[in-house]
Design a protein around this motif. Structure first.
Motif, mmCIF file in Angstrom:
data_model
loop_
_atom_site.group_PDB
_atom_site.id
_atom_site.type_symbol
_atom_site.label_atom_id
_atom_site.label_comp_id
_atom_site.label_asym_id
_atom_site.label_seq_id
_atom_site.Cartn_x
_atom_site.Cartn_y
_atom_site.Cartn_z
ATOM 1 N N GLY A 1 15.064 24.402 13.083
ATOM 2 C CA GLY A 1 14.109 23.385 12.672
ATOM 3 C C GLY A 1 14.240 22.943 11.033
ATOM 4 N N LEU A 2 13.876 22.235 10.498
ATOM 5 C CA LEU A 2 13.919 20.927 9.602
ATOM 6 C C LEU A 2 12.387 21.772 8.484
ATOM 7 N N GLN A 3 12.315 21.521 7.454
ATOM 8 C CA GLN A 3 12.071 22.014 6.837
ATOM 9 C C GLN A 3 10.855 20.456 6.418
ATOM 10 N N VAL A 4 10.266 20.316 5.513
ATOM 11 C CA VAL A 4 9.730 19.571 5.023
ATOM 12 C C VAL A 4 10.339 19.089 4.005
ATOM 13 N N ASP A 5 11.190 20.394 2.484
ATOM 14 C CA ASP A 5 11.015 19.912 1.840
ATOM 15 C C ASP A 5 12.771 20.087 1.632
ATOM 16 N N GLY A 6 13.757 19.472 3.126
ATOM 17 C CA GLY A 6 14.808 19.486 3.297
ATOM 18 C C GLY A 6 15.761 20.578 3.939
ATOM 19 N N SER A 7 14.912 22.051 3.811
ATOM 20 C CA SER A 7 15.999 23.044 3.914
ATOM 21 C C SER A 7 15.470 23.014 5.771
ATOM 22 N N SER A 8 16.374 23.670 6.070
ATOM 23 C CA SER A 8 16.647 23.723 7.050
ATOM 24 C C SER A 8 16.653 25.524 7.523
ATOM 25 N N ARG A 9 16.400 25.824 9.280
ATOM 26 C CA ARG A 9 16.520 27.550 9.236
ATOM 27 C C ARG A 9 16.835 27.386 10.707
ATOM 28 N N LEU A 10 17.913 28.755 11.050
ATOM 29 C CA LEU A 10 17.375 29.382 12.872
ATOM 30 C C LEU A 10 17.372 30.717 12.864
ATOM 31 N N GLU A 11 16.491 31.204 14.211
ATOM 32 C CA GLU A 11 16.332 32.328 13.443
ATOM 33 C C GLU A 11 16.867 33.130 15.701
ATOM 34 N N LEU A 12 17.031 33.582 15.148
ATOM 35 C CA LEU A 12 17.164 34.771 16.370
ATOM 36 C C LEU A 12 16.341 35.846 16.024
#
Length: 209
Positions: free
Chosen positions: A137-148
């Motif tokens: 997903g993308l966060q409101v602050d513009g950062s992104s994340r992928l989790e396993l």
């Protein structure tokens, strides 16, 4: 600037607040839409069919699709299987967040795509029992994340980029302790930190015993 570990903790708190909605929303949506708007009958207005609930049935009289509004005014489309069990949901929540969800016959979410705050989409894939194994997903602050995550839903590998686009990789053990962290800073400086089971830490470009 927040570290990957800080961002992970913040995301886990947010996910726990939403977890109750994730597991049972399909079944609730079907019930909520089914109970709504029987007070008015469909009518033609300007050549358009106006109604607050539309039900489609198959040849056996089984309800297969339901389009309508719930008591809060949220719109949704629920698609059922041949036994009348809700399996897919497309809806817009009261706060305006659109959501697409696919579920098991028991109503447990297997895949969900949601957009928060008009700019923060999140996709999750889960196994039976409601445990999220994959999330991006993308966060409101513009950062992104992928989790396993592992079989118990504990995030074990987190790949992301902060609001400046600086990437990082975090590997976590079964106790939730970060063991490997690889980062590239906004100034393009790279760093690596590895922690062993005995507490020994290797850090590049420096080594700390």
């Amino acid at each position: 600037m927040d570290t990957l570990e800080t961002r992970l903790e913040r995301l886990e708190r947010r996910c726990r607040r939403m977890q109750g909605l994730t597991f049972s929303a399909l079944a609730l949506a079907g019930l909520g839409l089914g109970a709504a708007a029987l007070r008015t009958s469909p009518e033609l207005v300007g050549g358009e069919l106006v109604a607050s609930r539309l039900v489609l049935q198959d040849a056996r009289g089984q309800q297969r699709a339901l389009l309508g509004l719930d008591d809060s005014g949220s719109a949704g489309l629920v698609l059922n299987d041949g036994q009348g069990r809700p399996r897919a949901l497309l809806g817009v929540a009261e706060d305006g967040s659109p959501r697409l969800r696919f579920a098991t016959a028991e109503g447990e979410s297997l895949a969900e795509l949601t957009v928060y705050s008009d700019e923060a989409p999140r996709l999750t894939l889960s196994k039976r029992g409601g445990v999220d194994l994959f999330a991006v997903g993308l966060q409101v602050d513009g950062s992104s994340r992928l989790e396993l995550a592992d079989a118990d839903g504990r995030p074990r590998a987190i790949l992301g980029a902060d609001e400046n686009g600086s990437p990082g990789l975090l590997l976590v053990d079964r106790r939730g302790q970060p063991r490997v962290e690889l980062r590239v800073s906004p100034a393009d400086d790279a760093s690596l930190r590895v922690e062993g089971r005995d507490g020994e830490v290797f850090r590049a470009p420096a080594v700390i015993q």
